[in-house]
Each structure stands twice: as structure tokens, then as C-alpha cells.
Motif scaffolding. Structure first.
Motif, PDB file in Angstrom:
ATOM      1  N   MET A  94      63.306  24.474 -25.706  1.00 32.70           N
ATOM      2  CA  MET A  94      64.201  25.634 -25.707  1.00 32.70           C
ATOM      3  C   MET A  94      63.761  26.666 -24.678  1.00 32.70           C
ATOM      4  SD  MET A  94      64.892  26.053 -29.794  1.00 32.70           S
ATOM      5  CE  MET A  94      65.480  27.699 -29.613  1.00 32.70           C
ATOM      6  N   LEU A  95      62.451  26.894 -24.578  1.00 28.34           N
ATOM      7  CA  LEU A  95      61.935  27.844 -23.603  1.00 28.34           C
ATOM      8  C   LEU A  95      62.191  27.371 -22.178  1.00 28.34           C
ATOM      9  CD1 LEU A  95      60.338  30.460 -23.208  1.00 28.34           C
ATOM     10  CD2 LEU A  95      58.266  29.096 -23.245  1.00 28.34           C
ATOM     11  N   LYS A  96      62.036  26.085 -21.948  1.00 26.06           N
ATOM     12  CA  LYS A  96      62.274  25.527 -20.617  1.00 26.06           C
ATOM     13  C   LYS A  96      63.742  25.671 -20.221  1.00 26.06           C
ATOM     14  CE  LYS A  96      61.202  21.329 -18.059  1.00 26.06           C
ATOM     15  NZ  LYS A  96      60.683  19.955 -18.176  1.00 26.06           N
ATOM     16  N   GLU A  97      64.652  25.388 -21.162  1.00 25.90           N
ATOM     17  CA  GLU A  97      66.082  25.551 -20.873  1.00 25.90           C
ATOM     18  C   GLU A  97      66.437  27.017 -20.648  1.00 25.90           C
ATOM     19  OE1 GLU A  97      68.273  23.710 -23.994  1.00 25.90           O
ATOM     20  OE2 GLU A  97      67.510  21.703 -23.516  1.00 25.90           O
ATOM     21  N   GLY A  98      65.826  27.898 -21.433  1.00 25.98           N
ATOM     22  CA  GLY A  98      66.073  29.327 -21.264  1.00 25.98           C
ATOM     23  C   GLY A  98      65.593  29.835 -19.916  1.00 25.98           C
ATOM     24  N   MET A  99      64.451  29.355 -19.468  1.00 25.84           N
ATOM     25  CA  MET A  99      63.951  29.762 -18.154  1.00 25.84           C
ATOM     26  C   MET A  99      64.839  29.219 -17.041  1.00 25.84           C
ATOM     27  SD  MET A  99      59.870  29.318 -18.790  1.00 25.84           S
ATOM     28  CE  MET A  99      59.468  29.489 -17.066  1.00 25.84           C
ATOM     29  N   LYS A 100      65.350  28.002 -17.218  1.00 29.68           N
ATOM     30  CA  LYS A 100      66.246  27.417 -16.227  1.00 29.68           C
ATOM     31  C   LYS A 100      67.553  28.209 -16.162  1.00 29.68           C
ATOM     32  CE  LYS A 100      68.484  23.648 -17.040  1.00 29.68           C
ATOM     33  NZ  LYS A 100      68.851  22.268 -17.353  1.00 29.68           N
ATOM     34  N   ASN A 101      68.091  28.587 -17.322  1.00 23.33           N
ATOM     35  CA  ASN A 101      69.322  29.375 -17.350  1.00 23.33           C
ATOM     36  C   ASN A 101      69.105  30.768 -16.781  1.00 23.33           C
ATOM     37  OD1 ASN A 101      70.786  27.297 -18.461  1.00 23.33           O
ATOM     38  ND2 ASN A 101      70.497  27.992 -20.560  1.00 23.33           N
ATOM     39  N   ARG A 102      67.958  31.339 -17.029  1.00 24.02           N
ATOM     40  CA  ARG A 102      67.659  32.671 -16.486  1.00 24.02           C
ATOM     41  C   ARG A 102      67.643  32.617 -14.963  1.00 24.02           C
ATOM     42  NH1 ARG A 102      66.595  38.067 -17.552  1.00 24.02           N
ATOM     43  NH2 ARG A 102      65.018  38.838 -16.133  1.00 24.02           N
ATOM     44  N   ALA A 103      67.006  31.583 -14.403  1.00 22.20           N
ATOM     45  CA  ALA A 103      66.978  31.446 -12.947  1.00 22.20           C
ATOM     46  C   ALA A 103      68.372  31.163 -12.398  1.00 22.20           C
ATOM     47  CB  ALA A 103      66.025  30.332 -12.546  1.00 22.20           C
ATOM     48  N   LEU A 104      69.181  30.457 -13.174  1.00 20.01           N
ATOM     49  CA  LEU A 104      70.526  30.113 -12.725  1.00 20.01           C
ATOM     50  C   LEU A 104      71.449  31.334 -12.710  1.00 20.01           C
ATOM     51  CD1 LEU A 104      72.379  27.705 -11.975  1.00 20.01           C
ATOM     52  CD2 LEU A 104      72.953  27.554 -14.388  1.00 20.01           C
ATOM     53  N   PHE A 105      71.354  32.173 -13.748  1.00 18.76           N
ATOM     54  CA  PHE A 105      72.265  33.310 -13.875  1.00 18.76           C
ATOM     55  C   PHE A 105      71.703  34.613 -13.319  1.00 18.76           C
ATOM     56  CE2 PHE A 105      73.785  30.791 -17.668  1.00 18.76           C
ATOM     57  CZ  PHE A 105      74.876  30.282 -16.996  1.00 18.76           C
ATOM     58  N   GLU A 106      70.494  34.618 -12.798  1.00 18.29           N
ATOM     59  CA  GLU A 106      69.869  35.840 -12.333  1.00 18.29           C
ATOM     60  C   GLU A 106      70.658  36.436 -11.160  1.00 18.29           C
ATOM     61  OE1 GLU A 106      65.371  37.396 -11.505  1.00 18.29           O
ATOM     62  OE2 GLU A 106      65.864  35.329 -11.067  1.00 18.29           O
ATOM     63  N   GLY A 107      71.012  37.679 -11.291  1.00 19.54           N
ATOM     64  CA  GLY A 107      71.748  38.381 -10.247  1.00 19.54           C
ATOM     65  C   GLY A 107      73.253  38.286 -10.387  1.00 19.54           C
ATOM     66  N   SER A 108      73.767  37.434 -11.241  1.00 17.43           N
ATOM     67  CA  SER A 108      75.214  37.310 -11.415  1.00 17.43           C
ATOM     68  C   SER A 108      75.662  38.230 -12.546  1.00 17.43           C
ATOM     69  CB  SER A 108      75.596  35.858 -11.729  1.00 17.43           C
ATOM     70  OG  SER A 108      75.140  35.507 -13.012  1.00 17.43           O
ATOM     71  N   TYR A 109      76.968  38.305 -12.747  1.00 16.42           N
ATOM     72  CA  TYR A 109      77.479  39.166 -13.812  1.00 16.42           C
ATOM     73  C   TYR A 109      77.181  38.560 -15.195  1.00 16.42           C
ATOM     74  CZ  TYR A 109      81.413  35.952 -14.393  1.00 16.42           C
ATOM     75  OH  TYR A 109      82.194  34.857 -14.635  1.00 16.42           O
ATOM     76  N   LEU A 110      76.744  37.283 -15.264  1.00 15.46           N
ATOM     77  CA  LEU A 110      76.385  36.656 -16.534  1.00 15.46           C
ATOM     78  C   LEU A 110      74.920  36.874 -16.911  1.00 15.46           C
ATOM     79  CD1 LEU A 110      78.208  33.257 -16.046  1.00 15.46           C
ATOM     80  CD2 LEU A 110      78.942  35.160 -17.466  1.00 15.46           C
ATOM     81  N   ASP A 111      74.163  37.596 -16.067  1.00 15.06           N
ATOM     82  CA  ASP A 111      72.743  37.834 -16.317  1.00 15.06           C
ATOM     83  C   ASP A 111      72.578  38.671 -17.579  1.00 15.06           C
ATOM     84  OD1 ASP A 111      70.047  38.107 -16.177  1.00 15.06           O
ATOM     85  OD2 ASP A 111      70.024  39.363 -14.375  1.00 15.06           O
ATOM     86  N   PRO A 112      71.912  38.147 -18.606  1.00 13.63           N
ATOM     87  CA  PRO A 112      71.762  38.912 -19.847  1.00 13.63           C
ATOM     88  C   PRO A 112      70.822  40.105 -19.703  1.00 13.63           C
ATOM     89  CG  PRO A 112      70.622  36.808 -20.004  1.00 13.63           C
ATOM     90  CD  PRO A 112      71.346  36.817 -18.702  1.00 13.63           C
TER      91      PRO A 112
END
Length: 124
Positions: A94-112
Motif C-alpha cells: 500500500m505504501l509503495k502504491e501510494g508513493m507511486k501515485n504521489r509521484a504521478l499526481f504531484e503538481g497536477s490539480y489531483l495532488d492531494p
């Protein structure tokens, strides 16, 4: 003379011919805790039944209790350790997927982690 047994680094110890104690997770600890449990239960049964010094036939029963204690303790710790290992692997995934999603969405309007302004909220 310490380290003489380390001449073959790929060599592993197999218990009963099939349980590779070195490479199987939780195997070593289970065998060690099982042997400790058998010692405690067998000796405890022997001392409890022979408290007054009567040794008539209690040794065999104490050995039977020790074998049962080994099996119960080893299997109990085996399941406990494997359950914790499975939970740890799920958390890592779960942590690995979360880190991958964070890198994927970083800087976009979907960035949490990014605060959205009023105009960005209306656009999404």
C-alpha cells in the motif's frame, strides 16, 4: 576458528529434509520457540507429577507432553509470525502504491497535498 562453517555461503540447513530454515521466513524462530516450549512443558510436567519423588512411569508421559508442547508451540508461533509477515507485506504494498501515485499526481490539480483555490474547485 570462528566462521569455519561459513565456507559455503549458499549452503542452507534443511530440517527434516524439506524445511529450509535459512530461507523460509519464520522457520528458524518457530523451531527455536518450539524447542523452548517443549523443554518448559516436558520439564514442568515431570516436576509437577514427580513432586514427591515417585518415578513410576512418569518419564514417558513427560516426553509425550514435551513433544506435544513442541508441536503446539512451533505451529502457534509459525502462524503468528506468518500472519504478521503478511500484514507487513500488505502495508508495504500500500505504501509503495501510494508513493507511486504521489509521484504521478504531484503538481497536477489531483495532488492531494496541494491546496486548491476557488477557481480550481469550479473547474474540476
Amino acid at each position: 576458528m570462528a566462521g569455519e562453517g561459513d565456507s559455503e555461503p549458499g549452503k542452507s540447513f534443511k530440517l527434516l529434509g524439506f524445511l529450509d530454515v535459512k530461507n523460509v521466513p519464520c522457520a528458524r524462530e518457530s523451531v527455536l520457540y518450539g524447542s523452548l516450549g517443549s523443554l518448559v512443558m516436558g520439564l514442568g510436567h515431570f516436576l509437577a507429577t514427580n513432586f514427591f519423588g515417585f518415578l513410576s512411569g512418569r518419564v514417558k508421559r513427560s516426553c509425550d507432553v514435551a513433544v506435544g508442547g513442541f508441536i503446539c508451540t512451533m505451529l502457534g508461533y509459525w502462524f503468528y509470525c506468518r500472519y504478521n509477515l503478511a500484514q507487513q507485506r500488505i502495508r508495504q504494498r500500500m505504501l509503495k502504491e501510494g508513493m507511486k501515485n504521489r509521484a504521478l499526481f504531484e503538481g497536477s490539480y489531483l495532488d492531494p497535498g496541494k491546496e486548491q483555490t476557488g477557481s480550481e474547485r469550479r473547474d474540476s
